[in-house]
Design an enzyme around this catalytic site. Structure first.
Site, PDB file in Angstrom:
ATOM      1  N   ASP A  35       0.864  -1.176   0.000  1.00  0.00           N
ATOM      2  CA  ASP A  35       0.000   0.000   0.000  1.00  0.00           C
ATOM      3  C   ASP A  35       0.904   1.230   0.000  1.00  0.00           C
ATOM      4  O   ASP A  35       1.878   1.301   0.760  1.00  0.00           O
ATOM      5  CB  ASP A  35      -0.902  -0.003   1.237  1.00  0.00           C
ATOM      6  CG  ASP A  35      -1.946   1.099   1.186  1.00  0.00           C
ATOM      7  OD1 ASP A  35      -3.058   0.819   0.734  1.00  0.00           O
ATOM      8  OD2 ASP A  35      -1.622   2.230   1.598  1.00  0.00           O
ATOM      9  N   GLU A  57      -4.977   2.410  -3.768  1.00  0.00           N
ATOM     10  CA  GLU A  57      -3.511   2.450  -3.828  1.00  0.00           C
ATOM     11  C   GLU A  57      -2.892   1.157  -3.293  1.00  0.00           C
ATOM     12  O   GLU A  57      -1.714   1.114  -2.939  1.00  0.00           O
ATOM     13  CB  GLU A  57      -2.986   3.650  -3.026  1.00  0.00           C
ATOM     14  CG  GLU A  57      -3.264   3.605  -1.536  1.00  0.00           C
ATOM     15  CD  GLU A  57      -4.561   4.303  -1.147  1.00  0.00           C
ATOM     16  OE1 GLU A  57      -4.625   4.813  -0.017  1.00  0.00           O
ATOM     17  OE2 GLU A  57      -5.501   4.343  -1.963  1.00  0.00           O
TER      18      GLU A  57
END
Length: 422
Positions: free
Chosen positions: A302, A345
């Site tokens: 992430d 993301e």
């Protein structure tokens, strides 16, 4: 494309010249048969347009003279105001390829023909680039076929006299020309084997047998066409082109299908595989790991502080960061690895046949490379980084394995970021 237009009317010449849409057409005009032959000898003409009444004769006289010259194969289209069935029958019997009535839409019809001839030129070019195998045990027949193919600019077909040699070759051809009567194996047997290994190839059977049952059976077995010896070279090439056109259409459909299939499993922003694909891939890799007893590691990552990037620099810059991360991973992993965008993301990397120790080395290397990435127009930016959760599959269910990687990722994020938890 070179067009010769023979007509007594300068008005018709002007109308046709102005109406031709293609920019790749060289348009020559004249009013007489004698002038036409001067142009034909000076220019490589692809298509002849003619009216019926010419200044020194008629279209029938033109066609009669063409028959005895090297220009006899040049297609001729008759442009006329006389829509008469007897006239049509007469000129079709003399060899015109079509009959266009000069009315309000005749220019549109003519442009359709010009586009057709452009397509035909592209088809001929594709045939010249195609791989072709000829199988015949008669040297005379082989020579005839080679001479016929040379008329289409095909000069280097692969020649086989022994059917076993063709069957055993590892080369796959676009076009096969096969004799029916062969030593060791019949043409029908070869046809069945080739059709099984290459279902979409253009396969033409060539034989002296004219029996209805033979032809019917060969076509039902999988041949695209059946050509009887001795054959007319122009007719054989026409039939070969027709069948090869179908082959190219099938290939194009397959290509489009592959593109659509790839788009359905690809994230449009980053080019990485998407969430739909990753679960299918994980199932496959877990089954492989079970079967081979080899390790399988999964890295969930992430981007750190990604919301701040979007807030401070805008979403277009955030998109650039996502793409930069994806490009880095996809350029620095093995072909056997799978990188995907899991959501937002968050990304996932599947590493088959990779122990947790080796996977950790890969993750740290990628983390370092990403810290060195430069993104255009992202000046005075804070260091960009990612955190990760890394697991080695140990036999647990897929959902549990992903949850474990996700929990480790959360631990890495809450523990200070820019780290990999194992």
């Amino acid at each position: 494309m070179n067009i010769l237009h023979i007509d007594r009317s300068s008005f018709v010449h002007k109308t046709v010249r102005q109406g031709i849409e293609s920019g790749n057409v060289k348009y020559s005009v004249c009013t007489s048969i004698s002038e036409a032959f001067v142009i034909l000898r000076q220019t490589d003409i692809d298509l002849i347009l003619t009216g019926i009444e010419l200044s020194d004769g008629t279209a029938s006289e033109l066609l009669d003279r063409l028959k005895s010259t090297e220009f006899r194969d040049t297609p001729v289209i008759l442009l006329t105001s006389d829509d008469n069935l007897n006239v049509r029958d007469k000129y079709f019997s003399l060899g015109v390829v079509d009959f266009i009535i000069k009315n309000g839409t005749f220019i549109e019809e003519l442009n359709e023909y010009i586009n057709f001839f452009h397509e035909n030129s592209r088809l001929m070019s594709a045939m010249q680039d195609a791989s072709i195998a000829v199988l015949d045990d008669s040297k005379f027949s082989i020579q005839v076929i080679k001479s016929t193919l040379s008329l289409a600019g095909i000069n280097n077909p692969d020649i086989y006299e022994d059917p076993v040699e063709l069957i055993e070759t590892k080369k796959i051809y676009d076009i096969y020309l096969l004799d029916m009567v062969l030593p060791n194996m019949s043409g029908k047997q070869i046809l069945m084997k080739l059709r099984k290994s290459n279902p979409f190839a253009t396969i033409l059977m060539v034989s002296s047998s004219e029996h209805y049952n033979t032809i019917l059976h060969v076509l039902e077995t999988g041949a695209d066409d059946y050509i009887i010896k001795p054959f007319d070279s122009r007719m054989m090439l026409a039939r070969l082109k027709t069948n090869f056109r179908n082959y190219l259409l099938i290939k194009e459909l397959q290509k489009q299908k592959e593109i659509v299939s790839e788009m359905s499993v690809t994230d449009p922003l980053t080019g990485a595989k998407n969430r739909r694909f990753i679960f299918e891939r994980l199932d496959i890799e877990i089954n492989n790991a079970k079967r081979t007893k080899r390790p399988l590691s999964i890295l969930m990552i992430d981007l750190d502080n990604f919301k701040a990037v979007n807030d401070n620099y805008g979403h277009p810059m955030g998109d650039l960061v996502l793409k930069a991360l994806a490009e880095l991973f996809m350029s620095n992993i093995r072909p056997s690895d799978t990188f995907s965008r899991y959501g937002g993301e968050e990304f996932m990397l599947i590493m088959p046949e990779t122990s947790i120790e080796a996977a950790q080395g890969t993750a740290l290397r990628l983390k370092q490379l990403f810290s060195e990435v430069e993104i255009a127009d992202f000046k005075d930016r804070p260091a960009i980084s990612f955190s990760g959760g890394l697991v080695e599959w140990k036999g647990e269910e897929l959902d549990m394995c992903i949850k474990l990687a996700d929990d480790l990722l959360y631990k890495a994020k809450s523990g200070g970021k820019n780290t990999i938890c194992i």
